[in-house]
Design a protein around this motif. Structure first.
Motif: not given
Ligand SMILES: Nc1ncnc2c1ncn2[C@@H]1O[C@H](COP(=O)(O)OP(=O)(O)O)[C@@H](O)[C@H]1O
Ligand SMILES: [Mg+2]
Lengths: 222, 334
Positions: A31-32, A82-83, A158-162, A190-192
């Motif tokens: 998800v973006f 994961g962040m 879950v992977l989060l990317a800011d 994934l949430v990006i």
């Protein structure tokens, strides 16, 4: 995998950074999260990683209700998430290998197993030959891939990317996003958060848009 | 350096998804990992001290001085006590008998007293001996010549058993002697001994007080040093928390650092105390030679060294614990 129910986050100095967020993200979705600066993207990710708690409403991740999760459980939740950050947050005085090994050391994984798993993820992000290097000796794109390797090494659900590509040129950004797609295909969620509208459109995954702390559009699952 | 181009997608080794927490490894493995981590942290924290030698050695020195001071006071009071013990062993009570008591009676009394368990030795001084001694002192000949009769009574000099000769026991013996029908009065010069004992007790209380105060000082010194180190490493702490470190894991290296400070500080304190004793011994020997005796200052025993080191390590641990705990509570993400 991730569910928000009428979530509010209020900062006393500012007011509502998030207001009435309802959303559901399935296991294996990529998800973006878009929106202008200050829209609340980072805040939403911080709630998922339990860097902060919502002021109101429920956040559920992988079956856990984060709103009521006891404080001592927080570290174990973080191991499942994961962040990745725009500024990488690597430790400058430690080698690539040691940076990536950090989550495993924290989890108390056997040293032999650490070596094996760190090299496996470094191989995935294409940095196997730089394991002895210090972060300063790496390019921005390489540093970001070290950050990704560190987020992956604990095999999070879950992977989060800011804004992971905020400082990278378009080609490098595309490379990073393609790397993320590979994780999606093996079932990671994934949430990006990103500003990179061109790439978001080009890649065509589910996209959420925040504005002033409200969820204003959701393209739905693709 | 294309990431994607390195390998075709379908051949890549994907990160294995893991919904359930991994099975915990067997207990022996866990113990091994735990030991390994602790050993690693122990060594790492020592390297960190070496990385900032000036700051570390200053902290260690301040701790050492803080510990050396009360330790030295304690040692000196212990030595004084030893000395007083020696003197007490030579203490004697002079029992002056009634004027009517004759030599024979006195002999009988002396042998009776020799049977008392608290008495080691009894010496009888007859009137004639006493008079002769008195004459020998000089200056009284004329006065004595004018007196017809010997004015001096018989004296029994009573030496108590060495292990029953502290001032309280001497006092008890003295009153028992006074109850004897032949007794006139007793004399014993123990007042100065009692005063000395009181002074020693006071010294020990002062040593304890100073010890407590400086111990709190050590706690603050270590706490502050660790606080600075935490500030230097706050990014590392934050990253560790982000990847799921428990507060215990984050605390561990700082606790080890605090323990190292305590250990090194106490070892240096031991050395400082040793040097101070060497210097003091010179003066003590000089003093003792004036009294034609020898007195060797005794240092710390093995148990006392253990207490010094253990206390210091404990203070280091507590100091760093307080510092880390404060930081952890102040930081939102932790
Ligand atoms: N710790 C904080 N304290 C106060 N205000 C904050 C804090 N974090 C974020 N904010 C505010 O919340 C709003 C949303 O911030 P953020 O989630 O960082 O937005 P984005 O990541 O989309 O740029 C902003 O107005 C920001 O100023
Ligand atoms: Mg942001």
């Amino acid at each position: 995998m991730i569910r928000f129910q009428n979530v509010y986050k209020r900062y006393p100095e500012r007011g509502d950074a998030l207001a009435g967020i309802d959303l559901e993200i399935q296991t294996g979705e990529m998800v973006f999260l878009t929106g202008h600066s200050g829209a609340g993207k980072s805040t939403l990710l911080r709630l998922i990683g339990l860097l902060e708690r919502p002021t109101r409403g429920q956040v559920l991740v992988n079956g856990r209700n984060l709103t009521t999760l006891p404080r001592r459980e927080i570290p174990y939740h973080r191991r499942q998430v994961g962040m990745i950050f725009q500024d990488h947050r690597l430790l400058p005085d430690r080698s690539v290998f040691d940076n990536v090994a950090l989550p495993l050391m924290v989890m108390g994984v056997h040293p032999k197993e650490i070596g094996r798993r760190v090299r496996a993820v470094l191989d995935q992000v294409g940095l196997l030959r730089r394991e002895r290097a210090l972060p300063v000796a790496l390019s921005g794109g390489e540093q970001q891939r070290v950050g990704i390797a560190r987020a992956l090494v604990g095999r999070p659900a879950v992977l989060l990317a800011d804004e992971p590509t905020g400082n990278l040129d378009p080609d490098l950004s595309r490379e990073i996003f393609h790397l993320f797609e590979r994780f999606k295909y093996v079932g990671m969620t994934l949430v990006i958060a990103t500003h990179d509208f061109d790439l978001v459109e080009e890649l065509g995954h589910r996209t959420l848009r925040l504005d002033e702390g409200r969820l204003v559009s959701d393209t739905g699952a693709w | 350096m294309s990431v994607n181009g390195r390998r075709p997608l379908h051949q890549s080794t994907p990160p294995r998804r893991r919904l359930v927490r991994a099975r915990r490894p067997p207990i022996l493995d866990r113990l091994g990992i735990w030991l390994h981590q602790h050993r690693q942290t122990l060594i790492d924290s020592l390297y960190r001290l070496r990385a900032a030698p000036l700051a570390s050695s200053m902290t260690v020195t301040v701790i050492a001085i803080s510990l050396a001071l009360p330790t030295l006071l304690y040692i000196l009071s212990a030595n004084l006590r030893l000395l007083v013990g020696n003197w007490e062993q030579t203490a004697a009570i002079s029992l002056f008998l009634d004027f009517q008591v004759e030599d024979q009676q006195a002999q009988a009394l002396a042998s009776q007293l020799r049977g008392w368990p608290e008495i080691a030795r009894v010496e009888l001084i007859t009137r004639e001996q006493a008079l002769a001694e008195f004459r020998d002192l000089g200056g009284f000949e004329e006065a004595l010549d004018r007196i017809q009769e010997n004015p001096l009574p018989i004296v029994l000099v009573i030496y108590p058993q060495p292990d029953r000769s502290d001032s309280a026991q001497l006092e008890a013996l003295q009153s028992r002697l006074l109850e004897l029908p032949e007794a006139d009065f007793t004399r014993m010069d123990t007042l100065w001994l009692q005063r000395l004992e009181a002074i020693i007790a006071l010294m020990q209380v002062i040593a304890l007080l100073i010890g407590v105060l400086l111990g709190i000082g050590v706690l603050l010194i270590v706490g502050n040093t660790i606080r600075l180190e935490i500030l230097n490493r706050h990014i590392e702490i934050e990253v560790m928390a982000l990847v799921g470190a428990t507060p215990g894991f984050i605390r561990r290296p700082f606790l080890y650092t605090g323990a190292w400070y305590g250990l090194l500080g106490s070892l240096l304190a031991w050395i400082l105390v040793g040097i101070a004793l060497l210097i003091l011994q010179v003066y003590v020997s000089e003093l003792a030679s004036l009294y034609h005796t020898a007195f060797k200052l005794s240092g710390l025993g093995l148990g006392e060294i253990g207490i010094l080191i253990g206390t210091s390590i404990l203070l280091g641990l507590i100091g760093s614990w307080l510092a880390v705990d404060r930081h952890l509570r102040q930081t939102r993400t932790l």
